[in-house]
Write an enzyme that holds these catalytic residues in place. Structure first.
Site, mmCIF file in Angstrom:
data_model
loop_
_atom_site.group_PDB
_atom_site.id
_atom_site.type_symbol
_atom_site.label_atom_id
_atom_site.label_comp_id
_atom_site.label_asym_id
_atom_site.label_seq_id
_atom_site.Cartn_x
_atom_site.Cartn_y
_atom_site.Cartn_z
ATOM 1 C CG ASP A 1 -25.261 18.662 -9.103
ATOM 2 O OD1 ASP A 1 -24.346 18.171 -9.784
ATOM 3 O OD2 ASP A 1 -25.639 18.180 -8.019
ATOM 4 C CB ILE B 1 -30.798 12.974 -6.430
ATOM 5 C CG1 ILE B 1 -31.563 13.079 -7.756
ATOM 6 C CG2 ILE B 1 -29.429 12.319 -6.606
ATOM 7 C CD1 ILE B 1 -31.761 11.775 -8.488
ATOM 8 N NE ARG C 1 -15.570 20.107 -2.687
ATOM 9 C CZ ARG C 1 -15.908 18.933 -2.164
ATOM 10 N NH1 ARG C 1 -16.562 18.876 -1.026
ATOM 11 N NH2 ARG C 1 -15.608 17.813 -2.781
ATOM 12 N NE ARG D 1 -19.785 10.662 -1.216
ATOM 13 C CZ ARG D 1 -19.949 9.900 -2.281
ATOM 14 N NH1 ARG D 1 -19.721 10.408 -3.461
ATOM 15 N NH2 ARG D 1 -20.310 8.654 -2.179
ATOM 16 N NE ARG E 1 -22.627 12.389 -2.757
ATOM 17 C CZ ARG E 1 -21.940 13.389 -3.313
ATOM 18 N NH1 ARG E 1 -21.595 14.432 -2.598
ATOM 19 N NH2 ARG E 1 -21.572 13.305 -4.568
ATOM 20 N N PRO E 2 -23.360 6.344 -0.096
ATOM 21 C CG PRO E 2 -24.933 4.632 -0.021
ATOM 22 C CD PRO E 2 -24.796 6.118 0.088
ATOM 23 C CB VAL E 3 -19.095 3.522 -2.827
ATOM 24 C CG1 VAL E 3 -18.786 5.009 -2.932
ATOM 25 C CG2 VAL E 3 -18.377 2.897 -1.629
ATOM 26 C CG ASP E 4 -24.747 0.485 -1.906
ATOM 27 O OD1 ASP E 4 -24.525 1.704 -2.019
ATOM 28 O OD2 ASP E 4 -25.851 -0.018 -2.106
ATOM 29 C CG LEU E 5 -25.707 1.136 -6.099
ATOM 30 C CD1 LEU E 5 -26.498 2.210 -6.830
ATOM 31 C CD2 LEU E 5 -26.492 -0.169 -6.034
ATOM 32 C CB CYS F 1 -20.620 15.059 1.831
ATOM 33 S SG CYS F 1 -21.930 14.971 0.623
ATOM 34 C CE LYS G 1 -17.966 19.873 -8.502
ATOM 35 N NZ LYS G 1 -18.186 18.559 -7.867
ATOM 36 C CG ASN G 2 -19.690 17.094 -11.036
ATOM 37 O OD1 ASN G 2 -18.749 17.297 -10.259
ATOM 38 N ND2 ASN G 2 -20.934 17.328 -10.714
HETATM 39 C C1 EPZ Z 1 -22.366 12.856 -8.953
HETATM 40 O O1 EPZ Z 1 -22.279 12.386 -7.618
HETATM 41 C C2 EPZ Z 1 -21.950 14.321 -8.912
HETATM 42 N N1 EPZ Z 1 -20.570 14.425 -8.427
HETATM 43 C C3 EPZ Z 1 -22.882 15.102 -7.985
HETATM 44 O O2 EPZ Z 1 -22.509 16.475 -8.054
HETATM 45 C C4 EPZ Z 1 -24.309 14.971 -8.521
HETATM 46 O O3 EPZ Z 1 -25.197 15.647 -7.652
HETATM 47 C C5 EPZ Z 1 -24.684 13.480 -8.597
HETATM 48 O O4 EPZ Z 1 -23.724 12.791 -9.447
HETATM 49 C C6 EPZ Z 1 -26.072 13.271 -9.182
HETATM 50 O O5 EPZ Z 1 -26.147 13.839 -10.451
HETATM 51 C C7 EPZ Z 1 -19.552 14.169 -9.290
HETATM 52 O O6 EPZ Z 1 -19.769 13.845 -10.456
HETATM 53 C C8 EPZ Z 1 -18.176 14.320 -8.757
HETATM 54 P P1 EPZ Z 1 -24.680 9.157 -7.672
HETATM 55 P P2 EPZ Z 1 -22.352 10.782 -7.319
HETATM 56 O O7 EPZ Z 1 -23.739 8.023 -7.526
HETATM 57 O O8 EPZ Z 1 -21.609 10.057 -8.360
HETATM 58 C C9 EPZ Z 1 -26.977 6.973 -4.123
HETATM 59 C C10 EPZ Z 1 -21.973 18.596 -7.219
HETATM 60 O O9 EPZ Z 1 -22.594 19.435 -6.559
HETATM 61 N N2 EPZ Z 1 -25.962 5.921 -4.305
HETATM 62 O O10 EPZ Z 1 -25.513 9.268 -8.913
HETATM 63 O O11 EPZ Z 1 -21.989 10.578 -5.899
HETATM 64 C C11 EPZ Z 1 -26.376 8.208 -3.474
HETATM 65 O O12 EPZ Z 1 -26.378 8.076 -2.072
HETATM 66 C C12 EPZ Z 1 -22.043 17.126 -6.855
HETATM 67 O O13 EPZ Z 1 -21.261 18.872 -8.224
HETATM 68 C C13 EPZ Z 1 -26.051 4.752 -3.547
HETATM 69 O O14 EPZ Z 1 -26.972 4.580 -2.752
HETATM 70 O O15 EPZ Z 1 -23.932 10.549 -7.503
HETATM 71 C C14 EPZ Z 1 -27.270 9.319 -3.936
HETATM 72 O O16 EPZ Z 1 -28.392 9.400 -3.073
HETATM 73 C C15 EPZ Z 1 -22.940 16.883 -5.641
HETATM 74 N N3 EPZ Z 1 -25.100 3.788 -3.696
HETATM 75 C C16 EPZ Z 1 -27.711 8.863 -5.329
HETATM 76 O O17 EPZ Z 1 -27.450 7.449 -5.396
HETATM 77 C C17 EPZ Z 1 -24.038 3.939 -4.558
HETATM 78 O O18 EPZ Z 1 -23.199 3.024 -4.664
HETATM 79 C C18 EPZ Z 1 -26.951 9.560 -6.442
HETATM 80 O O19 EPZ Z 1 -25.615 9.156 -6.363
HETATM 81 C C19 EPZ Z 1 -23.951 5.143 -5.320
HETATM 82 C C20 EPZ Z 1 -24.924 6.117 -5.175
#
Ligand code: EPZ
Length: 416
Positions: A303, A325, A395, A91, A120-124, A115, A22-23
């Site tokens: 995960d 995480i 999902r 998201r 899970r912000p997108v600031d980065l 969620c 999926k990811n």
């Molecule tokens: C991906 O989410 C996966 N989803 C998640 O899988 C997985 O748990 C996660 O990576 C970690 O491996 C998909 O690929 C669709 P991140 P993502 O950006 O991209 C913080 C599942 O169950 N962060 O690495 O959202 C964030 O809040 C799902 O299949 C910021 O602060 O993960 C989190 O605490 C759940 N600012 C941490 O980083 C940002 O701009 C990890 O986020 C981006 C992230």
């Protein structure tokens, strides 16, 4: 809403095949906005999130079809708005930001809410695109992004964000000049996206390491590509085999990508052996508790945290799980306690003490991996378990009850 009724206590035996990841499929589908010409994707899992992403691709101006596990997509005329009622359900829709900015110089994407597992912000993501020349306004829950032409830049992520790395990778593929991503995410799904983009003509090196270099090209072309198998689905089956004291042969298992999970399962006493194209898993005597801390890849994947917690509920002795995480990824704990587990939470650490047995009970799924942990717990519990709100499960797991039934589980789906 559907629910699963599971009669526990039946050891699982036989072959079980892993579906596409999926990811990996989600970012690869959104990357289909970029190439001119048709894209043919194989091993795309039939999941809710995939259908949501295809709906988004249609709204963004792609012509798509989904037969079996094959997706065809061709860009027709790109629109640049990703509506809230779609983004709020998934998201990962925010991954269309990079391709739209790179291709059209503008994007209007609903800000993804948090969620169950965290804000899970997108600031980065946004900071990285600003480095590449984009500007953003936030207005009424939407991100409005603009840029003349995205330019390559040196990006350094404070945290190796999976989505952020994927978003920048897609945009940088057709940005002007070179982009270097430092502290990039190393997850196998990021590598799969990079390999897809390379198949479309992108110039990417270093993917899978923490420094990725992208030389922007003027345009990408359509290609044929097969999505990698799902390592989290495979890891979930390993736990199910050990929990039910059965033996599973896992087909299409991405074994190399599961090192951290295999290491911890073996430490607990699970027997795992790779034999040509399959991985054989069974319990070997009593299981023992271990200590786990979730980390970015190649560390132990968040995960798989809920599924390992379930296994530790039936191990000898105690173990701990530290979730580093996501800030709220213990929603399964109270449900497991309802089934007789002995788990104490202290901040972001769970202390699990093994018990002799779990007993079936009505439980509620809260997020994708929590639902998986409740299903595997139910397979090992005494008596009947009803897992409610399994739309969360749908999902990320393709035909899970069918796959488990085929290896001896007593499991059926009912309308709630
Ligand atoms: C991906 O989410 C996966 N989803 C998640 O899988 C997985 O748990 C996660 O990576 C970690 O491996 C998909 O690929 C669709 P991140 P993502 O950006 O991209 C913080 C599942 O169950 N962060 O690495 O959202 C964030 O809040 C799902 O299949 C910021 O602060 O993960 C989190 O605490 C759940 N600012 C941490 O980083 C940002 O701009 C990890 O986020 C981006 C992230």
């Amino acid at each position: 809403m559907d629910k699963l009724i599971i009669e526990g206590g039946n050891p699982l035996h036989g072959e079980i095949r892993v579906s596409g990841a999926k990811n990996a499929a989600l970012p690869i589908l959104l990357a289909c906005i970029l190439p001119e010409g048709p894209v043919n994707l194989s091993r795309v899992p039939r999941l809710r999130d995939i259908h949501t992403t295809l709906k988004l691709l249609d709204i963004l101006g792609c012509e798509t079809s989904f037969e079996g596990n094959e997706v065809k997509s061709t860009v027709c005329n790109i629109q640049t708005e990703a509506p809230y009622d779609l983004v709020k359900t998934m998201r990962a829709s925010v991954l269309c930001l990079g391709p739209l900015l790179a291709l059209k110089g503008e994007a209007k994407v609903a800000l993804p809410g948090g969620c169950a597992i965290g804000a899970r912000p997108v600031d980065l993501h946004l900071t990285a695109f600003e480095k590449m020349g984009a500007t953003f306004e936030l207005d009424s829950g939407y991100i409005y992004g603009h840029c003349k032409k995205l330019k390559g830049a040196n990006i350094h992520f404070d945290f190796p964000t999976v989505g952020g790395t994927e978003n920048v990778l897609m945009a940088a593929s057709i940005a002007e000049g070179e982009t270097i991503i430092e502290n990039a995410a190393r997850e196998p799904e990021v590598v799969d996206l990079a390999e897809f983009l390379i198949a479309c003509g992108a110039r990417i090196t270093g993917h899978g390491t923490s420094i990725i270099r992208v030389e922007g090209v003027s345009s990408l072309k359509g290609c044929d590509y097969t999505v990698m198998p799902d390592r989290i689905e495979a890891g979930t089956y390993m736990v199910a085999a050990a929990l039910t004291d059965g033996e599973l042969e896992i087909l299409d298992c991405p074994f190399q990508e599961l090192d951290a999970v295999v290491y911890k399962l073996r430490e607990m006493g699970v027997w795992i052996n790779e034999d040509n194209d399959r991985v054989i898993v069974r319990r070997q005597g009593e299981l023992t508790g271990v200590d786990i801390t979730t980390q970015p890849f190649p560390g132990f994947p968040t995960d798989m945290q809920a599924q390992l917690m379930t296994l530790m509920c039936l191990a000898n002795g105690a173990g701990t799980i530290e979730e580093k995480i996501f800030e709220n990824r213990f929603m399964h704990v109270q449900e497991l306690v309802r089934m007789g587990a002995n788990i104490k939470l202290k901040g972001r650490t769970a202390m699990i003490r093994g018990v002799d047995k779990l007993t079936g009970a009505p439980v509620m799924a809260s997020d994708l991996r929590a639902s998986a942990s409740l299903v595997v717990a139910a397979l090992a519990a005494e008596g009947e378990t009803e897992v409610q709100r399994i739309y969360h499960l749908d999902r990320g797991y393709e035909q899970l009850e069918k796959k488990f039934s085929a290896v001896g589980a007593k499991i059926r789906r009912e309308k709630e």
